[in-house]
Design a protein around this motif. Structure first.
Motif, PDB file in Angstrom:
ATOM      1  N   TYR A  33     -28.850  -3.324  41.166  1.00 36.74           N
ATOM      2  CA  TYR A  33     -27.462  -3.490  41.575  1.00 36.74           C
ATOM      3  C   TYR A  33     -26.855  -4.728  40.922  1.00 36.74           C
ATOM      4  CZ  TYR A  33     -23.468  -4.864  44.367  1.00 36.74           C
ATOM      5  OH  TYR A  33     -22.231  -5.278  44.748  1.00 36.74           O
ATOM      6  N   GLU A  34     -27.574  -5.835  40.951  1.00 31.95           N
ATOM      7  CA  GLU A  34     -27.077  -7.078  40.351  1.00 31.95           C
ATOM      8  C   GLU A  34     -26.897  -6.912  38.845  1.00 31.95           C
ATOM      9  OE1 GLU A  34     -25.862  -9.654  41.839  1.00 31.95           O
ATOM     10  OE2 GLU A  34     -26.451  -9.035  43.857  1.00 31.95           O
ATOM     11  N   GLN A  35     -27.807  -6.179  38.206  1.00 27.09           N
ATOM     12  CA  GLN A  35     -27.692  -5.933  36.770  1.00 27.09           C
ATOM     13  C   GLN A  35     -26.432  -5.107  36.464  1.00 27.09           C
ATOM     14  OE1 GLN A  35     -30.838  -3.509  35.198  1.00 27.09           O
ATOM     15  NE2 GLN A  35     -30.483  -4.170  33.085  1.00 27.09           N
ATOM     16  N   ILE A  36     -26.209  -4.059  37.240  1.00 33.59           N
ATOM     17  CA  ILE A  36     -25.014  -3.220  37.058  1.00 33.59           C
ATOM     18  C   ILE A  36     -23.766  -4.052  37.303  1.00 33.59           C
ATOM     19  CG2 ILE A  36     -23.730  -1.264  38.008  1.00 33.59           C
ATOM     20  CD1 ILE A  36     -26.488   0.019  38.588  1.00 33.59           C
ATOM     21  N   LYS A  37     -23.769  -4.843  38.347  1.00 37.60           N
ATOM     22  CA  LYS A  37     -22.619  -5.673  38.680  1.00 37.60           C
ATOM     23  C   LYS A  37     -22.320  -6.655  37.555  1.00 37.60           C
ATOM     24  CE  LYS A  37     -21.096  -9.063  42.078  1.00 37.60           C
ATOM     25  NZ  LYS A  37     -21.475  -9.819  43.269  1.00 37.60           N
ATOM     26  N   ALA A  38     -23.335  -7.294  36.999  1.00 45.17           N
ATOM     27  CA  ALA A  38     -23.140  -8.260  35.911  1.00 45.17           C
ATOM     28  C   ALA A  38     -22.561  -7.565  34.677  1.00 45.17           C
ATOM     29  CB  ALA A  38     -24.458  -8.946  35.574  1.00 45.17           C
ATOM     30  N   LYS A  81     -18.838  -8.170  32.948  1.00 47.19           N
ATOM     31  CA  LYS A  81     -18.674  -8.441  31.513  1.00 47.19           C
ATOM     32  C   LYS A  81     -17.650  -7.491  30.904  1.00 47.19           C
ATOM     33  CE  LYS A  81     -23.154  -9.109  30.243  1.00 47.19           C
ATOM     34  NZ  LYS A  81     -24.296  -8.969  29.342  1.00 47.19           N
ATOM     35  N   LEU A  82     -17.769  -6.216  31.231  1.00 44.32           N
ATOM     36  CA  LEU A  82     -16.833  -5.217  30.723  1.00 44.32           C
ATOM     37  C   LEU A  82     -15.427  -5.480  31.243  1.00 44.32           C
ATOM     38  CD1 LEU A  82     -16.260  -2.502  29.269  1.00 44.32           C
ATOM     39  CD2 LEU A  82     -16.764  -1.393  31.448  1.00 44.32           C
ATOM     40  N   THR A  84     -13.287  -8.083  29.401  1.00 42.88           N
ATOM     41  CA  THR A  84     -12.919  -7.903  27.996  1.00 42.88           C
ATOM     42  C   THR A  84     -11.402  -7.736  27.863  1.00 42.88           C
ATOM     43  OG1 THR A  84     -13.207  -5.501  28.070  1.00 42.88           O
ATOM     44  CG2 THR A  84     -15.138  -6.844  27.407  1.00 42.88           C
ATOM     45  N   GLU A  85     -10.882  -8.071  26.694  1.00 39.02           N
ATOM     46  CA  GLU A  85      -9.433  -8.030  26.480  1.00 39.02           C
ATOM     47  C   GLU A  85      -8.829  -6.631  26.616  1.00 39.02           C
ATOM     48  OE1 GLU A  85      -5.646  -9.018  26.205  1.00 39.02           O
ATOM     49  OE2 GLU A  85      -7.293 -10.395  26.550  1.00 39.02           O
ATOM     50  N   PRO A  86      -9.440  -5.558  26.081  1.00 40.86           N
ATOM     51  CA  PRO A  86      -8.831  -4.235  26.267  1.00 40.86           C
ATOM     52  C   PRO A  86      -8.697  -3.838  27.744  1.00 40.86           C
ATOM     53  CG  PRO A  86     -10.492  -4.135  24.545  1.00 40.86           C
ATOM     54  CD  PRO A  86     -10.599  -5.486  25.168  1.00 40.86           C
ATOM     55  N   VAL A  87      -9.710  -4.152  28.526  1.00 39.26           N
ATOM     56  CA  VAL A  87      -9.650  -3.823  29.952  1.00 39.26           C
ATOM     57  C   VAL A  87      -8.585  -4.666  30.639  1.00 39.26           C
ATOM     58  CG1 VAL A  87     -10.936  -3.850  32.130  1.00 39.26           C
ATOM     59  CG2 VAL A  87     -12.034  -3.017  30.045  1.00 39.26           C
ATOM     60  N   GLN A  88      -8.534  -5.931  30.333  1.00 43.44           N
ATOM     61  CA  GLN A  88      -7.541  -6.801  30.953  1.00 43.44           C
ATOM     62  C   GLN A  88      -6.119  -6.400  30.563  1.00 43.44           C
ATOM     63  OE1 GLN A  88      -7.902  -9.185  33.403  1.00 43.44           O
ATOM     64  NE2 GLN A  88      -9.861  -8.101  33.441  1.00 43.44           N
ATOM     65  N   LYS A  89      -5.951  -5.897  29.330  1.00 39.87           N
ATOM     66  CA  LYS A  89      -4.641  -5.410  28.909  1.00 39.87           C
ATOM     67  C   LYS A  89      -4.202  -4.244  29.796  1.00 39.87           C
ATOM     68  CE  LYS A  89      -2.184  -3.517  24.967  1.00 39.87           C
ATOM     69  NZ  LYS A  89      -2.282  -2.975  23.611  1.00 39.87           N
ATOM     70  N   GLN A  90      -5.131  -3.327  30.078  1.00 44.42           N
ATOM     71  CA  GLN A  90      -4.808  -2.196  30.944  1.00 44.42           C
ATOM     72  C   GLN A  90      -4.582  -2.646  32.385  1.00 44.42           C
ATOM     73  OE1 GLN A  90      -4.041   0.901  30.032  1.00 44.42           O
ATOM     74  NE2 GLN A  90      -4.270   0.124  27.955  1.00 44.42           N
ATOM     75  N   VAL A  91      -5.319  -3.637  32.828  1.00 45.30           N
ATOM     76  CA  VAL A  91      -5.116  -4.179  34.171  1.00 45.30           C
ATOM     77  C   VAL A  91      -3.697  -4.735  34.287  1.00 45.30           C
ATOM     78  CG1 VAL A  91      -5.801  -6.037  35.754  1.00 45.30           C
ATOM     79  CG2 VAL A  91      -7.552  -4.634  34.654  1.00 45.30           C
ATOM     80  N   ARG A  92      -3.265  -5.471  33.273  1.00 40.40           N
ATOM     81  CA  ARG A  92      -1.897  -6.020  33.291  1.00 40.40           C
ATOM     82  C   ARG A  92      -0.857  -4.902  33.282  1.00 40.40           C
ATOM     83  NH1 ARG A  92      -4.581  -9.732  29.975  1.00 40.40           N
ATOM     84  NH2 ARG A  92      -3.879  -8.709  28.062  1.00 40.40           N
ATOM     85  N   THR A  93      -1.136  -3.825  32.525  1.00 41.86           N
ATOM     86  CA  THR A  93      -0.215  -2.685  32.496  1.00 41.86           C
ATOM     87  C   THR A  93      -0.084  -2.053  33.877  1.00 41.86           C
ATOM     88  OG1 THR A  93      -0.783  -2.228  30.191  1.00 41.86           O
ATOM     89  CG2 THR A  93       0.210  -0.431  31.435  1.00 41.86           C
ATOM     90  N   VAL A  94      -1.210  -1.844  34.544  1.00 40.77           N
ATOM     91  CA  VAL A  94      -1.195  -1.256  35.886  1.00 40.77           C
ATOM     92  C   VAL A  94      -0.487  -2.187  36.872  1.00 40.77           C
ATOM     93  CG1 VAL A  94      -2.664  -0.558  37.818  1.00 40.77           C
ATOM     94  CG2 VAL A  94      -3.210   0.181  35.496  1.00 40.77           C
TER      95      VAL A  94
END
Length: 109
Positions: free
Chosen positions: A26-31, A35-36, A39-49
């Motif tokens: 679980y801790e490995q999956i969470k870490a 990390k994912l 990342t900038e692409p994910v954060q860009k989509q977070v800002r869009t939402v």
């Protein structure tokens, strides 16, 4: 694309919640997830939402409330159960389409 993202998210969530591999896994999956997520692409989509939510947050509850009122009127009517079901399903489809239009309007900005 939205469907694929939801599928992957659902599968990942199901695995994490249903995994019996123990706390270490679980801790490995969470870490890895964190990390994912950072990342900038994910954060860009977070800002869009977030932008969508801020811009259109008031329209969705209004649409849902209006649809709920219509469904209550349908259920209280003197129609047959089959007619009530058909009318209710039609109204649910209309509300779904309205919410989709709200999302499309926001994403095209």
């Amino acid at each position: 694309m939205k469907g694929k993202i939801l599928l992957v998210t659902g599968l990942a969530t199901g695995y994490v919640l249903g995994a019996r591999a123990g706390r270490g896994r679980y801790e490995q999956i969470k870490a890895n997830w964190l990390k994912l997520y950072e990342t900038e692409p994910v954060q860009k989509q977070v800002r869009t939402v977030q932008g969508f939510a801020k811009a259109r947050v008031s329209a969705v509850p209004t649409t849902l409330f209006s649809g709920a009122k219509t469904v209550v009127k349908i259920v209280r009517s003197n129609r047959s159960p089959g007619q009530k079901l058909d009318d209710t399903l039609g109204e649910v489809g209309d509300v779904k389409d309205e919410i989709g239009d709200i999302a499309d309007d926001s994403s095209s900005r």
